[in-house]
Motif scaffolding. Sequence first.
Motif, mmCIF file in Angstrom:
data_model
loop_
_atom_site.group_PDB
_atom_site.id
_atom_site.type_symbol
_atom_site.label_atom_id
_atom_site.label_comp_id
_atom_site.label_asym_id
_atom_site.label_seq_id
_atom_site.Cartn_x
_atom_site.Cartn_y
_atom_site.Cartn_z
ATOM 1 N N MET A 63 89.317 -9.241 132.199
ATOM 2 C CA MET A 63 89.105 -10.324 131.239
ATOM 3 C C MET A 63 87.767 -10.120 130.540
ATOM 4 S SD MET A 63 87.929 -13.542 133.675
ATOM 5 C CE MET A 63 86.425 -13.435 134.646
ATOM 6 N N LYS A 64 87.557 -10.849 129.444
ATOM 7 C CA LYS A 64 86.277 -10.851 128.747
ATOM 8 C C LYS A 64 85.375 -11.920 129.348
ATOM 9 C CE LYS A 64 88.671 -9.503 124.521
ATOM 10 N NZ LYS A 64 89.181 -9.971 123.214
ATOM 11 N N GLY A 65 84.103 -11.606 129.392
ATOM 12 C CA GLY A 65 83.164 -12.574 129.944
ATOM 13 C C GLY A 65 81.735 -12.088 129.783
ATOM 14 N N ILE A 66 80.811 -12.954 130.135
ATOM 15 C CA ILE A 66 79.380 -12.644 130.090
ATOM 16 C C ILE A 66 78.858 -12.554 131.511
ATOM 17 C CG2 ILE A 66 77.096 -13.426 129.379
ATOM 18 C CD1 ILE A 66 78.832 -12.620 127.033
ATOM 19 N N GLN A 67 78.297 -11.428 131.861
ATOM 20 C CA GLN A 67 77.716 -11.268 133.193
ATOM 21 C C GLN A 67 76.190 -11.324 133.117
ATOM 22 O OE1 GLN A 67 79.396 -7.600 134.764
ATOM 23 N NE2 GLN A 67 80.967 -8.755 135.869
ATOM 24 N N LEU A 68 75.607 -12.159 133.950
ATOM 25 C CA LEU A 68 74.163 -12.169 134.145
ATOM 26 C C LEU A 68 73.858 -11.101 135.191
ATOM 27 C CD1 LEU A 68 71.369 -13.545 133.664
ATOM 28 C CD2 LEU A 68 71.924 -15.046 135.597
ATOM 29 N N THR A 69 73.110 -10.079 134.802
ATOM 30 C CA THR A 69 72.912 -8.923 135.670
ATOM 31 C C THR A 69 71.642 -8.999 136.521
ATOM 32 O OG1 THR A 69 71.830 -7.731 133.859
ATOM 33 C CG2 THR A 69 74.211 -7.432 134.118
ATOM 34 N N GLY A 70 70.821 -10.011 136.286
ATOM 35 C CA GLY A 70 69.598 -10.193 137.063
ATOM 36 C C GLY A 70 68.726 -11.236 136.406
ATOM 37 N N HIS A 71 67.633 -11.604 137.063
ATOM 38 C CA HIS A 71 66.705 -12.566 136.486
ATOM 39 C C HIS A 71 65.894 -11.892 135.379
ATOM 40 C CE1 HIS A 71 67.559 -15.651 139.390
ATOM 41 N NE2 HIS A 71 67.248 -14.855 140.413
ATOM 42 N N GLY A 72 65.674 -12.626 134.280
ATOM 43 C CA GLY A 72 64.893 -12.064 133.202
ATOM 44 C C GLY A 72 65.243 -12.672 131.865
ATOM 45 N N GLY A 73 65.086 -11.893 130.799
ATOM 46 C CA GLY A 73 65.313 -12.375 129.445
ATOM 47 C C GLY A 73 66.780 -12.335 129.046
ATOM 48 N N PRO A 74 67.057 -12.654 127.770
ATOM 49 C CA PRO A 74 68.436 -12.652 127.274
ATOM 50 C C PRO A 74 69.134 -11.303 127.410
ATOM 51 C CG PRO A 74 66.987 -13.812 125.749
ATOM 52 C CD PRO A 74 66.109 -13.160 126.766
ATOM 53 N N ASP A 75 68.357 -10.215 127.505
ATOM 54 C CA ASP A 75 68.965 -8.894 127.661
ATOM 55 C C ASP A 75 69.720 -8.758 128.980
ATOM 56 O OD1 ASP A 75 66.106 -8.974 128.638
ATOM 57 O OD2 ASP A 75 66.721 -7.057 129.521
ATOM 58 N N VAL A 102 77.884 -25.116 122.051
ATOM 59 C CA VAL A 102 79.111 -24.829 122.782
ATOM 60 C C VAL A 102 79.613 -23.425 122.454
ATOM 61 C CG1 VAL A 102 81.494 -25.531 123.219
ATOM 62 C CG2 VAL A 102 79.738 -27.269 122.875
ATOM 63 N N ILE A 103 80.018 -22.700 123.497
ATOM 64 C CA ILE A 103 80.599 -21.365 123.351
ATOM 65 C C ILE A 103 82.125 -21.497 123.273
ATOM 66 C CG2 ILE A 103 80.864 -19.093 124.413
ATOM 67 C CD1 ILE A 103 77.990 -19.701 123.613
ATOM 68 N N THR A 104 82.713 -20.886 122.252
ATOM 69 C CA THR A 104 84.170 -20.898 122.109
ATOM 70 C C THR A 104 84.733 -19.615 122.706
ATOM 71 O OG1 THR A 104 83.939 -20.007 119.869
ATOM 72 C CG2 THR A 104 84.183 -22.386 120.093
ATOM 73 N N ILE A 105 85.439 -19.763 123.812
ATOM 74 C CA ILE A 105 85.912 -18.598 124.565
ATOM 75 C C ILE A 105 87.113 -17.941 123.863
ATOM 76 C CG2 ILE A 105 86.629 -17.746 126.829
ATOM 77 C CD1 ILE A 105 83.863 -19.108 126.764
ATOM 78 N N ASP A 106 87.965 -18.734 123.258
ATOM 79 C CA ASP A 106 89.184 -18.208 122.631
ATOM 80 C C ASP A 106 88.898 -17.240 121.504
ATOM 81 O OD1 ASP A 106 90.817 -19.547 124.334
ATOM 82 O OD2 ASP A 106 91.230 -21.223 122.997
ATOM 83 N N THR A 107 87.715 -17.345 120.893
ATOM 84 C CA THR A 107 87.367 -16.458 119.776
ATOM 85 C C THR A 107 86.493 -15.287 120.230
ATOM 86 O OG1 THR A 107 85.467 -17.858 119.220
ATOM 87 C CG2 THR A 107 87.552 -18.301 118.079
ATOM 88 N N ALA A 108 86.479 -15.038 121.539
ATOM 89 C CA ALA A 108 85.702 -13.899 122.046
ATOM 90 C C ALA A 108 86.243 -12.601 121.462
ATOM 91 C CB ALA A 108 85.784 -13.856 123.575
ATOM 92 N N ARG A 109 85.352 -11.705 121.121
ATOM 93 C CA ARG A 109 85.764 -10.408 120.585
ATOM 94 C C ARG A 109 86.217 -9.483 121.703
ATOM 95 N NH1 ARG A 109 81.233 -9.012 115.907
ATOM 96 N NH2 ARG A 109 81.963 -10.531 114.387
ATOM 97 N N ASP A 162 86.081 -5.891 130.681
ATOM 98 C CA ASP A 162 86.810 -5.258 131.780
ATOM 99 C C ASP A 162 86.522 -5.927 133.125
ATOM 100 O OD1 ASP A 162 84.168 -4.496 132.002
ATOM 101 O OD2 ASP A 162 84.584 -2.362 132.358
ATOM 102 N N ILE A 163 86.162 -7.210 133.092
ATOM 103 C CA ILE A 163 85.868 -7.936 134.334
ATOM 104 C C ILE A 163 87.195 -8.311 135.003
ATOM 105 C CG2 ILE A 163 84.761 -9.974 135.328
ATOM 106 C CD1 ILE A 163 82.990 -10.075 132.809
ATOM 107 N N PRO A 164 87.358 -8.055 136.281
ATOM 108 C CA PRO A 164 88.592 -8.458 136.955
ATOM 109 C C PRO A 164 88.773 -9.978 136.893
ATOM 110 C CG PRO A 164 87.362 -6.901 138.304
ATOM 111 C CD PRO A 164 86.463 -7.291 137.173
ATOM 112 N N ALA A 165 89.971 -10.406 136.531
ATOM 113 C CA ALA A 165 90.256 -11.842 136.492
ATOM 114 C C ALA A 165 90.278 -12.386 137.913
ATOM 115 C CB ALA A 165 91.592 -12.091 135.809
#
Length: 345
Positions: free
Chosen positions: A1-13, A338-345, A20-23
Amino acid sequence: MKGIQLTGHGGPDKLVFRDDIPAPTPGPRDVLIKVSAAGVNNTDINTRIGWYSKTDGDRSDASWSGEGLHFPRIQGADACGKVLAVGAQSDPRLLHKRVLIEPCLQEADGKALDRPWYFGSECDGGFAEYTVVAARHAHAIDSALSDVELASFPCSYSTAENMLTRSSVSASDVVLITGASGGVGSAAIQLAKARGARVIAVTSPSKAEALLALGADRTLDRNDDLAQALGKDSVDVVIDLVAGPPWPSLLDVLKPFGRYAVAGAIGGPMVTLDVRTLYLKDLSLFGCTVLGETVFSNLVRRIEAGDIKPLVAQTFRLDQIRDAQTQFETKAHIGKLVITIDTAR
């Protein structure tokens, strides 16, 4: 699935868009939800930067529960979506229902939690196409509002409702709200007015008219001397999201037997308390994080009844999450992003 992963503490990067995240798979007591929209909250930024940690260095306590986060983590405490599947021990009536997720979790992975988690902090949240949550925390809602509008409610409005409930706000009360233009503050204005209380909102001059239109009876500039503007012993309840250096003035304006509720510290977490003010005025102080048992269901009923309205300042696509959090930190908006998930690229 599509999604946003926070990979660690820090800035927006540290926020990474992936396709390719497993549902997730629901357990017996869970539901699987297709997320349509998810609100941005201050807790997203606080969690990302490790603000909740009280230790230096390792941030091993940088979460709502006081434990370290496990990365990667999908954030997003506010989520609206549709139930696609229910576990074998879950209420089958939830299937295909539009739901709001209660962000303060008392159950996860089929077990009652000793200390509550927060959705998108101790477990994956709503910044993805699909999410899983215990069925008890998925609340069916019957409303003409859009998914984007509904996604503006869960975190901010339940926090505000919890603060007002804990401090027993009623129609006879004068309520002072700090940080009143933010998500929780603007929600507290509406929810306090729904109870019949008189509301004084602390904000910037540029936002005063908007808050008066929202229902506030009076506004004060955040730099005003509260005791001079209101008089000492003039307020029944303080709903505080700011704290910081001016904090003692909030207790000064409380009447004897007044109630103070806090659920944020955007002005700074360290304050000075003269304990004599606390006990000589018989004040009650409430720290508000864990939602009361009926708070979220009461909030859903208010939404369905039209007692409160959504405040959506701006929407973003899922892959624009960094822009959304950057915009959030400017504090230039009233209401929610608000983030619109349905329009994710």
